[in-house]
Write an enzyme that holds these catalytic residues in place. Structure first.
Site, PDB file in Angstrom:
ATOM      1  N   ASP A 195       0.055   5.621  -1.353  1.00 21.86           N
ATOM      2  CA  ASP A 195      -0.757   6.831  -1.096  1.00 21.86           C
ATOM      3  C   ASP A 195      -2.248   6.572  -0.862  1.00 21.86           C
ATOM      4  O   ASP A 195      -2.852   5.751  -1.545  1.00 21.86           O
ATOM      5  CB  ASP A 195      -0.718   7.770  -2.308  1.00 21.86           C
ATOM      6  CG  ASP A 195       0.668   8.003  -2.845  1.00 21.86           C
ATOM      7  OD1 ASP A 195       1.635   7.618  -2.189  1.00 21.86           O
ATOM      8  OD2 ASP A 195       0.771   8.589  -3.933  1.00 21.86           O
ATOM      9  N   SER A 204      -1.943   7.983  -8.381  1.00 22.60           N
ATOM     10  CA  SER A 204      -2.769   8.652  -7.368  1.00 22.60           C
ATOM     11  C   SER A 204      -3.714   9.702  -7.928  1.00 22.60           C
ATOM     12  O   SER A 204      -3.474  10.275  -8.990  1.00 22.60           O
ATOM     13  CB  SER A 204      -1.862   9.312  -6.335  1.00 22.60           C
ATOM     14  OG  SER A 204      -1.313   8.321  -5.522  1.00 22.60           O
ATOM     15  N   LEU A 231       0.868  -1.197   0.000  1.00 23.27           N
ATOM     16  CA  LEU A 231       0.000   0.000   0.000  1.00 23.27           C
ATOM     17  C   LEU A 231       0.889   1.226   0.000  1.00 23.27           C
ATOM     18  O   LEU A 231       1.884   1.267   0.708  1.00 23.27           O
ATOM     19  CB  LEU A 231      -0.877  -0.047   1.253  1.00 23.27           C
ATOM     20  CG  LEU A 231      -1.601   1.184   1.813  1.00 23.27           C
ATOM     21  CD1 LEU A 231      -2.720   0.725   2.744  1.00 23.27           C
ATOM     22  CD2 LEU A 231      -0.705   2.163   2.544  1.00 23.27           C
TER      23      LEU A 231
HETATM   24  C1  FRU Z   1       3.668   9.283  -4.329  1.00 25.29           C
HETATM   25  C2  FRU Z   1       3.566   8.702  -5.722  1.00 25.29           C
HETATM   26  C3  FRU Z   1       2.667   9.526  -6.606  1.00 25.29           C
HETATM   27  C4  FRU Z   1       2.216   8.517  -7.632  1.00 25.29           C
HETATM   28  C5  FRU Z   1       2.082   7.275  -6.807  1.00 25.29           C
HETATM   29  C6  FRU Z   1       2.392   5.992  -7.526  1.00 25.29           C
HETATM   30  O1  FRU Z   1       4.025   8.359  -3.376  1.00 25.29           O
HETATM   31  O2  FRU Z   1       4.854   8.561  -6.286  1.00 25.29           O
HETATM   32  O3  FRU Z   1       3.255  10.672  -7.154  1.00 25.29           O
HETATM   33  O4  FRU Z   1       1.014   8.885  -8.237  1.00 25.29           O
HETATM   34  O5  FRU Z   1       2.947   7.421  -5.703  1.00 25.29           O
HETATM   35  O6  FRU Z   1       2.100   4.897  -6.708  1.00 25.29           O
END
Ligand code: FRU
Length: 499
Positions: free
Chosen positions: A48, A108, A46
């Site tokens: 974000d 995300s 897990l």
């Molecule tokens: C932040 C990130 C975001 C990206 C996501 C990929 O932790 O690097 O910028 O969308 O995680 O899992």
């Protein structure tokens, strides 16, 4: 540590793998570091929190999820729901990377409620055969039965003035426009935030410009996961810049999650901060937080963070095949120009029986004569700002996870160097904050492999992962004229295998 091939990391969840996932869940659910009241990965990894929202009388939250193991592989969205932000239920996978535009991950994003749908906005992480990345801002609609339908075309294609790093859309509605705030990197490799706007949610998005933050040219080399919320007549801007170095006691983690309060002018795309940006959390493990704004709780925003950070590893659970949890939801308010972070008001529901109580007493190395509860809530009131020391998961000769307040220098320090299982030590094993007005209170949430410390009713929060072994089970407390209560905590988040 298990080695993953590129191919293995690029697996997309498929029906035929369900028995395998159930087996994975079966094995990790026996782990000693599974939590009782935090949202934790159902299997795999897990990161974000995504799409935090209130829809059809329930809270909805999604997380970045790689189903098959403790590595950053193909990112899916996993869905959890709650009635009260304390009790959470696993609902299964919501988004998987199965189209051209998101062929290397559903990255995300945020959510927006409109009519009978919860719209999920996310970054399609597309990669060409030669590895070139092309980020697309995508939308999907979830109905009340949690069926998710992706729209075929992206809302936004990458902007030519920025590198391949443009992602993590935060959607909001203001002045009769839909706005999307994205993290980005410009061609000089500087971290920026950019805005798009549209009159309609699913079409017509146009580049509005860069968000100008007064007093700042840029933020490190990249900004991830920006978020913006109106709280009363102020705005709160959150984001996770990359490429900062430590500055004294601050910015000591691999990457940070910062905030500013201030004013937002959408005509000029200018954010005028009230002061310099600060870290949202002063512990070891916190990143990529996101808010759900909710009118019902007046003048607050509810925040969820990733109880981890990019580039960190957690050998204890990685070896068992899983990694990652989210922090407790926090209630954010702005009082006298300052951000105040409190545990979600419904947290009282977590309390089970009282196992220790001292009312305005002198506690000298009290150890409760037994095992420290693995999941508990500790409340300490210290009206005279005396020195305090707490040791969790200690051994006879080792301090375990230590929390010390030095009343002379006014420093609150946390230290995890005495625990047997270490992680990410290259970023140091202690953190400290100066409490200008002394230590008045601590509210501490311990949950098997996590400790969250709320200081002085919301002045600071320090979140830390810990992985105590069975022989690390003592608690020691010391303080003069303090009131200290410890409750066992209930199980409020189910550890169920729902895919
Ligand atoms: C932040 C990130 C975001 C990206 C996501 C990929 O932790 O690097 O910028 O969308 O995680 O899992």
């Amino acid at each position: 540590m298990e080695q993953w091939t590129k191919q293995e990391k690029q697996q997309v969840l498929k029906e035929a793998d369900l028995p395998r996932l159930h087996k994975l869940h079966d094995s990790i659910s026996k782990s000693k570091w599974r939590t009782q009241y935090h949202i934790q990965t159902v299997t795999g990894l897990l990161n974000d929190p995504n799409g935090f929202s209130y829809f059809k009388k329930k809270w909805h939250l999604f997380y970045q999820w790689f189903p098959y193991g403790a590595v950053h592989g193909m990112k899916h969205w996993y869905h959890v729901t709650s009635d009260d932000l304390v009790t959470w239920k696993n609902e299964g996978m919501a988004l998987k990377p199965d189209t051209y535009f998101d062929n290397k991950g559903c990255y995300s994003g945020s959510a927006f409620v409109k009519d009978d749908y919860l719209y999920l906005l996310y970054t399609g992480n597309h990669k060409e055969e030669d590895g070139t990345r092309i980020p697309y801002q995508m939308i999907a609609a979830m109905n009340e039965k949690y069926k998710v339908t992706k729209m075929k075309r992206p809302l936004i294609e990458p902007h030519p003035d920025y590198t391949e790093h443009q992602r993590d859309p935060k959607i909001f509605y203001k002045d009769n426009w839909y706005w999307m705030l994205l993290g980005a990197q410009d061609k000089n490799l500087h971290g920026k935030m950019i805005l798009y706007k549209s009159k309609q949610l699913a079409i017509g998005w146009k580049f509005a410009g860069e968000l100008k933050v007064k007093g700042y040219e840029s933020f490190g080399y990249m900004v991830e996961c920006p978020d913006i919320e109106q709280i009363g007549d102020k705005w709160l801007l959150l984001f996770s810049p990359q490429g900062y170095g430590a500055k004294g006691d601050e910015f000591r983690n691999a990457y940070q999650n910062v905030y500013m309060t201030g004013d937002l002018d959408l005509n000029t795309l200018t954010f005028t901060p009230d002061g310099p940006h600060k870290e949202l959390d002063r512990g070891f493990d916190f990143y990529a937080a996101q808010c759900a704004f909710q009118q019902e709780y007046k003048n607050t925003a509810i925040l969820e963070g990733w109880f981890g950070c990019s580039d960190y590893s957690y050998p204890a659970t990685d070896e068992e095949g899983y990694q990652g949890l989210l922090t407790l939801p926090r209630e954010l308010s702005i009082e006298n120009g300052k951000l105040v972070q409190k545990p979600i008001r419904t947290y009282e529901k977590l309390k089970d029986e009282v196992v220790f109580e001292a009312v305005r007493g002198n506690i000298n190395k009290d150890s409760m004569h037994g095992r420290m509860p693995e999941a508990c809530i500790v409340a300490l009131e210290n009206p005279d700002s005396n020195a305090v020391s707490l040791e969790f998961f200690a051994k006879t000769m080792e301090r375990g996870f230590a929390i010390d307040y030095d009343a002379n220098r006014k420093y609150l320090t946390i230290d995890r160097k005495d625990l047997e299982n270490q992680c990410n030590t290259e970023y140091g094993t202690d953190r400290r904050v100066k409490l200008e007005n002394g230590l008045r209170s601590l509210l501490i949430f311990v949950d098997h492999s996590s400790v969250e410390i709320f200081v002085n009713h919301g002045e600071y929060v320090l979140s830390s992962r810990i992985f105590p072994n069975p022989d690390e089970h003592m608690i020691r407390m010391r303080g003069k004229d303090i009131t200290l209560t410890i409750w066992k905590a209930k199980q409020t988040v189910e550890d169920s295998a729902v895919f």
